[in-house]
Design a protein around this motif. Structure first.
Motif, PDB file in Angstrom:
ATOM      1  N   GLN A 111       0.833  -1.206   0.000  1.00 45.01           N
ATOM      2  CA  GLN A 111       0.000   0.000   0.000  1.00 45.01           C
ATOM      3  C   GLN A 111       0.870   1.259   0.000  1.00 45.01           C
ATOM      4  OE1 GLN A 111      -2.741  -1.261  -1.195  1.00 45.01           O
ATOM      5  NE2 GLN A 111      -3.918   0.163   0.025  1.00 45.01           N
ATOM      6  N   LEU A 112       1.968   1.232   0.740  1.00 47.56           N
ATOM      7  CA  LEU A 112       2.870   2.388   0.768  1.00 47.56           C
ATOM      8  C   LEU A 112       3.415   2.657  -0.632  1.00 47.56           C
ATOM      9  CD1 LEU A 112       4.329   4.564   2.372  1.00 47.56           C
ATOM     10  CD2 LEU A 112       6.099   2.885   2.901  1.00 47.56           C
ATOM     11  N   ARG A 113       3.719   1.619  -1.348  1.00 44.16           N
ATOM     12  CA  ARG A 113       4.203   1.785  -2.725  1.00 44.16           C
ATOM     13  C   ARG A 113       3.118   2.412  -3.603  1.00 44.16           C
ATOM     14  NH1 ARG A 113       7.922   3.526  -5.472  1.00 44.16           N
ATOM     15  NH2 ARG A 113       8.133   2.643  -7.527  1.00 44.16           N
ATOM     16  N   HIS A 114       1.854   1.988  -3.399  1.00 43.56           N
ATOM     17  CA  HIS A 114       0.742   2.589  -4.152  1.00 43.56           C
ATOM     18  C   HIS A 114       0.603   4.077  -3.810  1.00 43.56           C
ATOM     19  CE1 HIS A 114      -0.704  -0.999  -6.094  1.00 43.56           C
ATOM     20  NE2 HIS A 114      -0.808  -1.643  -4.940  1.00 43.56           N
ATOM     21  N   VAL A 115       0.762   4.408  -2.534  1.00 40.40           N
ATOM     22  CA  VAL A 115       0.693   5.817  -2.123  1.00 40.40           C
ATOM     23  C   VAL A 115       1.809   6.602  -2.800  1.00 40.40           C
ATOM     24  CG1 VAL A 115       0.968   7.412  -0.178  1.00 40.40           C
ATOM     25  CG2 VAL A 115      -0.465   5.367   0.075  1.00 40.40           C
ATOM     26  N   GLU A 116       3.020   6.064  -2.746  1.00 39.89           N
ATOM     27  CA  GLU A 116       4.169   6.766  -3.337  1.00 39.89           C
ATOM     28  C   GLU A 116       4.004   6.969  -4.840  1.00 39.89           C
ATOM     29  OE1 GLU A 116       7.789   5.329  -0.410  1.00 39.89           O
ATOM     30  OE2 GLU A 116       7.304   4.126  -2.147  1.00 39.89           O
ATOM     31  N   CYS A 117       3.368   6.021  -5.520  1.00 39.25           N
ATOM     32  CA  CYS A 117       3.206   6.106  -6.975  1.00 39.25           C
ATOM     33  C   CYS A 117       1.962   6.874  -7.392  1.00 39.25           C
ATOM     34  CB  CYS A 117       3.156   4.697  -7.575  1.00 39.25           C
ATOM     35  SG  CYS A 117       4.722   3.831  -7.450  1.00 39.25           S
ATOM     36  N   ASN A 118       1.144   7.273  -6.430  1.00 43.64           N
ATOM     37  CA  ASN A 118      -0.071   8.007  -6.761  1.00 43.64           C
ATOM     38  C   ASN A 118       0.298   9.316  -7.469  1.00 43.64           C
ATOM     39  OD1 ASN A 118      -2.111  10.252  -5.942  1.00 43.64           O
ATOM     40  ND2 ASN A 118      -3.216   8.317  -5.857  1.00 43.64           N
ATOM     41  N   PRO A 119      -0.392   9.658  -8.560  1.00 40.62           N
ATOM     42  CA  PRO A 119      -0.066  10.889  -9.301  1.00 40.62           C
ATOM     43  C   PRO A 119      -0.111  12.155  -8.445  1.00 40.62           C
ATOM     44  CG  PRO A 119      -1.541   9.518 -10.588  1.00 40.62           C
ATOM     45  CD  PRO A 119      -1.445   8.880  -9.235  1.00 40.62           C
ATOM     46  N   PHE A 120      -1.035  12.228  -7.485  1.00 39.42           N
ATOM     47  CA  PHE A 120      -1.101  13.403  -6.612  1.00 39.42           C
ATOM     48  C   PHE A 120       0.161  13.514  -5.764  1.00 39.42           C
ATOM     49  CE2 PHE A 120      -2.120  15.243  -2.446  1.00 39.42           C
ATOM     50  CZ  PHE A 120      -2.423  16.531  -2.844  1.00 39.42           C
ATOM     51  N   ILE A 121       0.582  12.403  -5.171  1.00 32.13           N
ATOM     52  CA  ILE A 121       1.784  12.409  -4.347  1.00 32.13           C
ATOM     53  C   ILE A 121       3.010  12.728  -5.226  1.00 32.13           C
ATOM     54  CG2 ILE A 121       3.299  10.991  -2.902  1.00 32.13           C
ATOM     55  CD1 ILE A 121       0.674  11.788  -1.522  1.00 32.13           C
ATOM     56  N   GLN A 122       3.062  12.176  -6.408  1.00 32.20           N
ATOM     57  CA  GLN A 122       4.161  12.482  -7.318  1.00 32.20           C
ATOM     58  C   GLN A 122       4.178  13.964  -7.676  1.00 32.20           C
ATOM     59  OE1 GLN A 122       6.742  10.458  -8.440  1.00 32.20           O
ATOM     60  NE2 GLN A 122       5.922   9.186  -6.802  1.00 32.20           N
ATOM     61  N   ALA A 123       2.998  14.548  -7.890  1.00 32.63           N
ATOM     62  CA  ALA A 123       2.929  15.980  -8.200  1.00 32.63           C
ATOM     63  C   ALA A 123       3.392  16.809  -7.006  1.00 32.63           C
ATOM     64  CB  ALA A 123       1.506  16.363  -8.605  1.00 32.63           C
ATOM     65  N   MET A 124       3.034  16.376  -5.791  1.00 34.13           N
ATOM     66  CA  MET A 124       3.487  17.095  -4.589  1.00 34.13           C
ATOM     67  C   MET A 124       5.009  17.040  -4.494  1.00 34.13           C
ATOM     68  SD  MET A 124       0.753  16.102  -1.603  1.00 34.13           S
ATOM     69  CE  MET A 124       1.698  16.902  -0.317  1.00 34.13           C
ATOM     70  N   ARG A 125       5.594  15.894  -4.843  1.00 34.73           N
ATOM     71  CA  ARG A 125       7.053  15.756  -4.757  1.00 34.73           C
ATOM     72  C   ARG A 125       7.760  16.720  -5.679  1.00 34.73           C
ATOM     73  NH1 ARG A 125       9.030   9.893  -5.460  1.00 34.73           N
ATOM     74  NH2 ARG A 125      10.933  10.861  -4.730  1.00 34.73           N
ATOM     75  N   GLY A 126       7.100  17.064  -6.782  1.00 36.48           N
ATOM     76  CA  GLY A 126       7.725  17.952  -7.765  1.00 36.48           C
ATOM     77  C   GLY A 126       7.660  19.424  -7.390  1.00 36.48           C
TER      78      GLY A 126
END
Length: 127
Positions: A111-126
């Protein structure tokens, strides 16, 4: 013999600190040293900055926020992620997900991997 030597090169201080941490929690939340547990450590400065920029419309994230993520405040955001992960694990005590069986631990990490790969989380990282 070389494999034994390679295995002993893993960072003993991290392993011993984790074991000490688990032992100190054993009485308060029933975590044993045999249970795989996940401790989530947040970078509050980065999280605060990103959420402030989202709420202040300084940065637009054109991606749907998943239902399990609440961005009302940093503490609510952290709690929503921790709660989401604990649903497939052995429970939650603050930022500690566990104690877990091995199957629960694998579920939490998946589940943590799914969270990390979520487009919203990826956009936040950027940002």
């Amino acid at each position: 013999k070389n494999k034994e030597k390679e295995m002993s090169l893993s960072p003993p201080s991290l392993n011993s600190r984790l074991m000490e941490f688990r032992k100190s929690l054993k009485d308060s939340c029933s975590i044993s040293v045999d249970d795989p547990t996940l401790v989530i450590v947040w970078n509050d400065a980065v999280l605060n900055d990103v959420l402030q920029r989202i709420h202040g419309n300084i940065v637009a994230i054109p991606i749907q926020i998943p239902d399990y993520i609440d961005i009302a405040s940093p503490s609510v955001f952290k709690a929503s992620i921790e709660k989401f992960l604990s649903l497939v694990g052995g429970g939650r005590l603050g930022n500690i997900i566990g104690p877990n069986t091995m199957d629960e631990y694998v579920n939490v990490m998946t589940q943590l991997r799914h969270v990390e790969c979520n487009p919203f989380i990826q956009a936040m990282r950027g940002h």
